[in-house]
Design a protein around this motif. Sequence first.
Motif, PDB file in Angstrom:
ATOM      1  N   ASP A   1      -8.015  22.716  -6.727  1.00  0.00           N
ATOM      2  CA  ASP A   1      -7.845  22.790  -8.166  1.00  0.00           C
ATOM      3  C   ASP A   1      -6.790  23.836  -8.464  1.00  0.00           C
ATOM      4  O   ASP A   1      -7.070  25.036  -8.416  1.00  0.00           O
ATOM      5  N   GLY A   2      -5.591  23.390  -8.767  1.00  0.00           N
ATOM      6  CA  GLY A   2      -4.487  24.331  -8.910  1.00  0.00           C
ATOM      7  C   GLY A   2      -4.238  24.823 -10.320  1.00  0.00           C
ATOM      8  O   GLY A   2      -3.168  25.354 -10.605  1.00  0.00           O
ATOM      9  N   SER A   3      -5.197  24.667 -11.227  1.00  0.00           N
ATOM     10  CA  SER A   3      -4.891  24.993 -12.627  1.00  0.00           C
ATOM     11  C   SER A   3      -4.597  26.479 -12.828  1.00  0.00           C
ATOM     12  O   SER A   3      -3.816  26.834 -13.696  1.00  0.00           O
ATOM     13  N   SER A   4      -5.171  27.339 -12.004  1.00  0.00           N
ATOM     14  CA  SER A   4      -4.919  28.760 -12.241  1.00  0.00           C
ATOM     15  C   SER A   4      -3.556  29.184 -11.713  1.00  0.00           C
ATOM     16  O   SER A   4      -3.046  30.241 -12.066  1.00  0.00           O
ATOM     17  N   VAL A   5      -2.949  28.369 -10.871  1.00  0.00           N
ATOM     18  CA  VAL A   5      -1.635  28.733 -10.342  1.00  0.00           C
ATOM     19  C   VAL A   5      -0.599  27.685 -10.734  1.00  0.00           C
ATOM     20  O   VAL A   5       0.378  27.463 -10.026  1.00  0.00           O
ATOM     21  N   SER A   6      -0.798  27.062 -11.900  1.00  0.00           N
ATOM     22  CA  SER A   6       0.112  25.973 -12.287  1.00  0.00           C
ATOM     23  C   SER A   6       1.520  26.478 -12.570  1.00  0.00           C
ATOM     24  O   SER A   6       2.494  25.784 -12.317  1.00  0.00           O
ATOM     25  N   ALA A   7       1.647  27.708 -13.072  1.00  0.00           N
ATOM     26  CA  ALA A   7       2.985  28.246 -13.331  1.00  0.00           C
ATOM     27  C   ALA A   7       3.748  28.391 -12.022  1.00  0.00           C
ATOM     28  O   ALA A   7       4.929  28.057 -11.932  1.00  0.00           O
ATOM     29  N   GLU A   8       3.046  28.907 -10.996  1.00  0.00           N
ATOM     30  CA  GLU A   8       3.701  29.036  -9.693  1.00  0.00           C
ATOM     31  C   GLU A   8       4.085  27.658  -9.161  1.00  0.00           C
ATOM     32  O   GLU A   8       5.151  27.475  -8.598  1.00  0.00           O
ATOM     33  N   TYR A   9       3.185  26.702  -9.357  1.00  0.00           N
ATOM     34  CA  TYR A   9       3.444  25.361  -8.833  1.00  0.00           C
ATOM     35  C   TYR A   9       4.720  24.767  -9.411  1.00  0.00           C
ATOM     36  O   TYR A   9       5.540  24.201  -8.699  1.00  0.00           O
TER      37      TYR A   9
END
Lengths: 303, 518, 298
Positions: free
Chosen positions: B455-463
């Motif tokens: 679940d990548g929602s907390s690192v979506s900016a990095e993604y």
Amino acid sequence: MKTRKLKLIKKYIPIYVMILPGLIYLFFNNLMPLPGLVLAFKNYNARGGIFGSPWAGLQNFKYLFANDAWYITRNTILYNVAFIIVNTTLSVLVAIVLSEMTSKIKKLFQSAILLPYLLSMVIVSYLVYGFLSTDQGLLNKLLVSLGGESISWYAEGKYWPFILIFVNAWKGVGYSCIVYMSTILGFDRAYYEAAAIDGASKWQQIRFITLPLLKGTVLMMTMLAIGRIFYSDFGLFYQVPRNSGALYSMTSTIDTYVYRGLLEMADINMSAAAGFYQSIVGFLLVLGSNLLVRRKDPDSALF
Amino acid sequence: MKKKIAMALILTLILTAFGGCGSNNNAEKSTTQNQEDTQNQANTQESAGTEIAYTGEPVTVVLSFLAFSMPSAEGEAAVEAAINEITREKIGVEVDLLPLDGGSYTQQIPLMLAGGEQVDAFSMLGMSYSTMVNSGYTLDLEENDLIQTYGQGIIEEVGAYLDGCRIGGTLYGLPQNRDLASPNGYMIANEYLDNIGYEYDAENVNRITEEELEDIFARLHEAYPDKTVLVEQQLARVSVFNDYAGGDWYGVLMDPANSLELTDLYSSQEYMDYCLQHYGWNRSGYISADALTNQDSAISLVGAGRAMAYACGIKPGIISQESQNTGRALSAFQTEEEYVMASGGFTTMCWSINSNTDNADAVMRLLNEFYINPALTDLLSYGIEGTDYVVSEEGFYTYPEGTDGNVGYHPNVVVFLFNEFIAGVWEGNDIDVWKQTKEMNEKATMSLAMGFTFDGSSVSAEYTALNNVYEEYRNQIEYGFLDPETGIPEMVSCMKAAGLDEYIAEKQKQLDEWAAAQ
Amino acid sequence: MIESNSNKIFKIFSYALMSVLSIVAIMPMVLLLTSSFTDNTTLIMNGYSFFPEKWSLENYRYILNNSTLIFNAYGVSIVLTATGTIIGTAMTVLMGYGLSKKDLPGRKIISFILILTLLFNGGLVPTYLVYTNVLSVKNTFWGLLLPGLLMNGFNVILVKSYFVSSVPEEILEAAEIDGAGEFKKFYTIALPMAVPIIATIALFIGMGYWNDWNNGYVYISTKTDLYSIQNLLNRIQQNLQFIISNASTSGVGQAANDIPSEGVRMAISIIGILPVLIVYPWMQRFFIKGITLGGVKG
């Protein structure tokens, strides 16, 4: 004052009727979806719908200001400024020149320069590729035949500001000059006749009659363009450079950055955040420039 | 000015009130309502023994899938009718097919789901599974024992892979039976091989070493200096042995059978070697100068004679498939021995049920039927026998005489549907191609991370930043236009600036938590 | 004599400039034309050329083979453009005229709303929800006609400015004294004087409809007979992009064979431009200054 106003309203009832259809349309088409902008601040979840979804604060905006992201804002602004200057100058020039022409060939010219506008950016990107491709491009073939070396156009970022400005003008001038042309056509010919009688040359007539009269329209068009300064033509910046990584630093704009970043994610919230960001900046800029213009020349102000 | 701002604010407030009317009210159905619907079904079930007979009004289920070739209205209607013939009595369901063409599928599905339109079951092809789940569009398939009650067939067919579609332990999607892992290799056109006098096996896959491949390329280039030897494509983001656990390549398992430690793929020696290889090829002139901007598919380039070889996943039937696609005889060359069944591979095209569906039972029954019923699969994949396809004497499916491929229904999607192993075999493959595919699946290295989703929602900016960096460099480095010795470190440092380490750390954390919970 | 010389220079300059611009504008179009008549394999092998090695009609033959689809799309485009242009132009001109009345109560607010609509957009999903759930236009002709294109603030502002600057108040007041009501003033005086701007707006709206592929892409999912020409072309491109970006997914690559080749796409583009090429020159007559009502000293 109030009775006077009421009287005016009564008098203008037919006018209000004229405005009504437009207002209704704008209501449904533009105003009703506006509250959806809150998506920029939310974490959309189908169970809650747009208004029931949980708040996300400013989290969705983070990615737009990430470490390297300043260059996309720089690109977007600089390109738009260049576009405004180049396109306005060319459009006004062409409009003036065409409106002074009387021969039949004028129609041909007019149609010719409008043609590029009709092509979709995708097709334009193919055509540009036809000229600029390294192996088979017409430009390289020409260069080689003249004794030069072929250039890897899609691998060198430094050419691209010129290429993009050129393509943008090529496509857009034929269209935007129409506005100026029809405005010029609305000018009272009496001014020109009087000036001619006084012995003014064409150049002088243009300088002292046409240009000043055109000022208002130019200002208005420019202000509207300023309102879109954070937006970019996606087709122009994504399709034409063919998504070549080597050109990113020179051709990336906010819109392409958002698209590339969210390629597989289809994140409603983040793209809503980008849209909101672009709108707000444009809005503030238009407000500001409108205030400026209103002080100098109230008739040209947008509102 | 103040007055104006006030007016604007008031206006916005009013509009918000109105806006509420137009918003997604339909999405606010709760799960309890689903249960009520189940009980209020017009169908009656007699669970006498193993036979369940359905009487009463059949439930209409909307099934949406991606069709590369949109069927004609008549073709689609005919197929629907034929399917309903079977499903109406057997499971009390009528299907409404909703094929959408390639590009618009990925845009339409989220829009339709957000708009509350009836789309009961859909494939995840082209979309991000975790984003769709996080947006709340998918139904928990084990809720009220849904799959256990109505999906036994599915469990039997793909049970081993069901875990691959779990997120946080909950099952939101159904994996397919298809080629899930294949070794990498190259397809080369026979004509050129003949010309340089290279001996090869035209029927079977040629196993060769990397050196032999270099040799072939060199000789091809020498014989045909004007043609491109190898077409570069954006295949499986770099065919370097790894499991892209979590669904993306920022942090992968380089030794998936033995270790659950995520490392940076782009800093690895394997990636460097891969890029060096392509760099060498590029410098030697095997790669087209336009590879960076090329938009023609490898198939059309090789078919037209502009290029001679391209990389490809070597799965059973590939030789005839690709030969047919390019219109040229091709041979397959495999350089890899080991290949991974990626833990993230199941969710690429898995099937989910709309969380707002009216009748989850009926949908599950329908999906179950598709997984186990060859007749239904053939109908959905190939259309009506006699009209859209015919079966040859040897048992192959092909276009009817004289139609030349112009039939009413041929969406060209058998591999995207539920269970390709029970479908008919199209002409040009081996008759036992499905058996071979199953074997190939079984030979793959299984990853320890099977069942893990990120679940990548907390690192979506990095993604998003990482994506932009990778997109900038990938073609230049992987197609050999930049020297990897300088290019890769540059890319990696940009990635680190974009937050690569944070991203991998977050993924590792979730991976460790998931492993502990097993 | 000096006067005449400088005017001559101006003339020469004008024609030179326009000739150059026209050639630059047309040249790529010629390339488009020749590539649509090029054999597809030659296109892949040699790239685009003004003098292709191998001419071929196969691209147009493909179009003829799929004529029902393509000609149907043509029909949709034409009907849509005609309807949209007429309704949209009427709405825009009416609103623009109304807003040109300087003493209209509420004028400032309405203008502000207009600008607001230009600068802010609710986004794809909210707009989609409004049109699909509230107005139920999905998969109908209205779904092509209504969203976005019928009227926009930019055009209204253009009309408003035109009326403000080119239709003098005095004329209208004169008519009022003669007993004419608001409608009559508009219809008999303002409208005839507005021919150039009406033509301009009609052109903008018309081209907006003709070139649009977005409405069809978003609002038409099942009714393939409502595809417009540009929508068709765009779908082909989107499918192609989809295949390229998902090439790693097994089985996707072979779908590339179903996509019409590059030459065909060129041919479809040419077809997409033709009607405009015919209509535009005809429309240009309206850009000539219409009726002069005698000078009014400003």
